[in-house]
Design a protein around this motif. Structure first.
Motif, mmCIF file in Angstrom:
data_model
loop_
_atom_site.group_PDB
_atom_site.id
_atom_site.type_symbol
_atom_site.label_atom_id
_atom_site.label_comp_id
_atom_site.label_asym_id
_atom_site.label_seq_id
_atom_site.Cartn_x
_atom_site.Cartn_y
_atom_site.Cartn_z
ATOM 1 N N GLY A 148 -1.673 -30.323 -7.438
ATOM 2 C CA GLY A 148 -0.398 -30.023 -8.229
ATOM 3 C C GLY A 148 0.875 -29.754 -7.352
ATOM 4 N N SER A 149 1.809 -29.477 -7.621
ATOM 5 C CA SER A 149 2.906 -29.037 -6.867
ATOM 6 C C SER A 149 3.010 -27.466 -6.820
ATOM 7 N N GLY A 150 3.379 -26.916 -5.935
ATOM 8 C CA GLY A 150 3.364 -25.606 -5.680
ATOM 9 C C GLY A 150 4.824 -24.948 -5.137
ATOM 10 N N ILE A 151 5.181 -23.987 -5.599
ATOM 11 C CA ILE A 151 6.387 -23.298 -5.123
ATOM 12 C C ILE A 151 6.015 -21.966 -4.442
ATOM 13 N N VAL A 152 6.606 -21.748 -3.382
ATOM 14 C CA VAL A 152 6.378 -20.464 -2.638
ATOM 15 C C VAL A 152 7.039 -19.499 -3.212
ATOM 16 N N GLU A 153 6.556 -18.333 -3.447
ATOM 17 C CA GLU A 153 7.313 -16.922 -3.996
ATOM 18 C C GLU A 153 7.006 -15.752 -3.254
ATOM 19 N N PRO A 154 7.513 -14.674 -3.391
ATOM 20 C CA PRO A 154 6.914 -13.464 -2.854
ATOM 21 C C PRO A 154 6.002 -12.815 -3.492
ATOM 22 N N GLU A 155 5.290 -11.952 -3.072
ATOM 23 C CA GLU A 155 3.987 -11.371 -3.597
ATOM 24 C C GLU A 155 4.365 -10.360 -4.877
ATOM 25 N N THR A 156 5.383 -10.296 -4.896
ATOM 26 C CA THR A 156 6.104 -9.467 -6.291
ATOM 27 C C THR A 156 6.923 -10.438 -7.281
ATOM 28 N N GLU A 157 7.034 -11.681 -6.896
ATOM 29 C CA GLU A 157 7.781 -12.709 -7.491
ATOM 30 C C GLU A 157 9.155 -12.320 -7.241
ATOM 31 N N ASN A 158 10.122 -13.105 -7.570
ATOM 32 C CA ASN A 158 11.723 -13.132 -7.512
ATOM 33 C C ASN A 158 12.182 -11.773 -8.300
ATOM 34 N N ILE A 159 12.789 -10.659 -7.956
ATOM 35 C CA ILE A 159 13.263 -9.591 -8.333
ATOM 36 C C ILE A 159 14.638 -9.864 -8.542
ATOM 37 N N SER A 160 15.194 -10.334 -9.684
ATOM 38 C CA SER A 160 16.717 -10.516 -9.651
ATOM 39 C C SER A 160 17.558 -9.453 -10.119
ATOM 40 N N ILE A 161 18.258 -8.934 -9.185
ATOM 41 C CA ILE A 161 19.105 -7.816 -9.572
ATOM 42 C C ILE A 161 20.489 -7.911 -10.259
ATOM 43 N N GLY A 162 20.755 -7.281 -11.550
ATOM 44 C CA GLY A 162 21.844 -7.626 -12.259
ATOM 45 C C GLY A 162 22.785 -5.943 -12.302
ATOM 46 N N THR A 163 23.593 -6.059 -13.078
ATOM 47 C CA THR A 163 24.545 -4.786 -13.082
ATOM 48 C C THR A 163 24.594 -4.184 -14.560
ATOM 49 N N HIS A 164 24.515 -2.956 -14.542
ATOM 50 C CA HIS A 164 24.300 -2.174 -15.922
ATOM 51 C C HIS A 164 25.808 -2.441 -16.718
ATOM 52 N N VAL A 165 26.913 -2.364 -16.247
ATOM 53 C CA VAL A 165 28.154 -2.727 -16.585
ATOM 54 C C VAL A 165 29.027 -3.510 -15.956
ATOM 55 N N PRO A 166 29.948 -4.175 -16.637
ATOM 56 C CA PRO A 166 30.869 -5.307 -16.070
ATOM 57 C C PRO A 166 31.862 -4.677 -15.057
ATOM 58 N N PRO A 223 8.599 -1.534 0.634
ATOM 59 C CA PRO A 223 9.885 -2.231 1.152
ATOM 60 C C PRO A 223 9.843 -3.580 0.541
ATOM 61 N N PHE A 224 11.187 -4.238 0.335
ATOM 62 C CA PHE A 224 11.474 -5.217 -0.319
ATOM 63 C C PHE A 224 12.582 -6.038 0.766
ATOM 64 N N GLU A 225 12.408 -7.295 0.762
ATOM 65 C CA GLU A 225 13.397 -8.163 1.645
ATOM 66 C C GLU A 225 14.449 -8.786 0.734
ATOM 67 N N VAL A 226 15.687 -8.710 1.317
ATOM 68 C CA VAL A 226 16.822 -9.081 0.323
ATOM 69 C C VAL A 226 16.797 -10.940 0.703
ATOM 70 N N LEU A 227 16.459 -11.456 -0.299
ATOM 71 C CA LEU A 227 16.288 -12.890 -0.028
ATOM 72 C C LEU A 227 17.414 -13.808 -0.459
ATOM 73 N N GLN A 228 18.393 -13.379 -1.424
ATOM 74 C CA GLN A 228 19.707 -13.986 -1.743
ATOM 75 C C GLN A 228 20.718 -12.791 -1.968
ATOM 76 N N VAL A 229 21.997 -13.030 -1.844
ATOM 77 C CA VAL A 229 23.037 -12.203 -2.045
ATOM 78 C C VAL A 229 24.218 -13.171 -2.623
ATOM 79 N N ILE A 232 21.835 -10.204 -6.862
ATOM 80 C CA ILE A 232 21.089 -10.218 -5.650
ATOM 81 C C ILE A 232 19.387 -10.464 -5.973
ATOM 82 N N VAL A 233 18.911 -11.139 -5.184
ATOM 83 C CA VAL A 233 17.220 -11.487 -5.289
ATOM 84 C C VAL A 233 16.655 -10.905 -4.021
#
Length: 363
Positions: A43-61, A241-247, A264-265
């Motif tokens: 099978g094909s596999g995708i590498v991901e963090p132990e916590t999976e990707n945490i996508s950070i959004g915003t409460h308000v625009p 601790p978490f690592e910033v994967l994407q901004v 932010i991921v």
């Protein structure tokens, strides 16, 4: 003419002979990965963090005012990531804090009533009214004596009698005002002022909450299973601790509350996981807990041992296509999560790997 015909015939024979020869197979630039197992599931596999990707959004625009982190930075829960423009709410907070201070001062003024300086003037008014009453009473008595000898008219006597009554009322009013002043503020007035203070405090807290919502922070997360090295292997920790994967946000950009829009991921990359897609046609051959190996695309000689973590028991449409001849876009896959030990080697989140699971014995 015969010579030309012979030459043309020879040329045609040579060309046909060359055309019928098969070209040697071209060697691929990179050898494809090979399975080390006799009976396997691939099978094909995708590498991901132990916590999976945490996508950070915003409460308000709003408009992004500042970004506090950069890619690769280690952050902890509660740490700010980016902040939206807060000038309007800051001005509103100042107004509401002033209203709260005014309400608190009004309540304290009611609690401190009466002022010590207010008592002497009120007592002086009582004494003044008392003296005026005595004066009016003595004057009335004198006029009443004169009335017996007809030296004073009845009208004047009545006027003096009414003056005594007025003086009595003024004395009673001054004494009542003094008693009211000494009694202090009314309990119900204090209750009204207390409610006003609570309302103003709630409005201040509301504005502060709105201000805090303008700041996107690292979420507080607790894990039922222990994380690896960076967290000390402790379960239930909430300061991992978490690592910033994407901004994906910059100052001056407008951001909204669009679903699925990751500003932010983040991810915990102390130990990597591989999300393996098992084709629906191979699900019957899969057994939870089987071991396996993963090989990065383009590096067939690099082999990572896999340790079984869990199965996500919801079969989903396949999203990661490999380009195989037997692959269909309507294929559904079972996703299995494995952990791997990087052993100091470089792997990146989102990297695709060829995964081989052992369904038998090694060759």
């Amino acid at each position: 003419m015969p010579v030309l015909a012979v030459v043309a015939l020879v040329f045609a024979v040579i060309q046909m002979t060359k055309a019928q020869q098969k070209a040697p197979p071209a060697a691929p630039p990179v050898e494809p990965a090979k399975s080390p197992y006799a009976n396997q599931l691939a099978g094909s596999g995708i590498v991901e963090p132990e916590t999976e990707n945490i996508s950070i959004g915003t409460h308000v625009p709003g408009i992004v005012d500042r970004v506090f982190v950069k890619v690769g930075q280690i952050v902890r829960p509660g740490q700010p990531l980016f902040r939206l423009d807060d000038r309007a709410l800051s001005a509103e907070l100042a107004i509401r804090e002033a209203t709260l201070a005014n309400s608190q001062a009004s309540l304290e003024r009611l609690r401190q009533m009466p002022r010590p300086e207010e008592i002497p003037p009120a007592e002086a008014k009582v004494n003044e009214a008392d003296a005026n009453l005595k004066d009016m009473a003595k004057l009335y008595e004198r006029y009443r004596k004169f009335a017996a000898s007809s030296a004073v008219s009845d009208e004047e006597l009545v006027r003096r009698e009414m003056a005594v009554e007025v003086a009595k009322a003024q004395f009673a009013k001054a004494k009542a005002d003094l008693d009211l002043l000494k009694a202090g503020s009314w309990r119900f007035e204090q209750d009204v002022a207390t409610v006003a203070v609570r309302q103003a405090a709630a409005q201040v807290e509301q504005t502060r909450t709105e201000l805090d919502r303008l700041i996107a922070r690292v979420p507080n997360m607790k894990f039922t299973e222990p994380l690896s090295a960076l967290a000390g292997g402790l379960a239930g920790v909430d300061d991992s601790p978490f690592e910033v994967l994407q901004v994906n946000v910059r100052p001056g950009e407008y951001v909204g509350t669009v679903s699925g829009q990751a500003m932010i991921v983040l991810g915990y990359v102390g130990k990597m996981h591989v999300r393996v897609d098992i084709d629906e046609n191979e699900i019957a051959r899969f057994r939870p807990g089987v071991s396996g190996v993963a090989k990065p695309r383009g590096e067939p000689n690099q082999e990572y041992a896999l340790s079984y973590v869990r199965v996500e028991p919801y079969v989903i449409p396949k999203k990661s296509l490999t380009g195989g001849n037997t692959e269909r876009v309507d294929t559904r896959v079972l996703q299995v999560i494995y952990s791997l030990d990087r052993k100091g080697r470089t792997l990146f989140v989102g990297q695709q790997m060829d995964v081989f699971l052992n369904s038998g014995e090694k060759k």
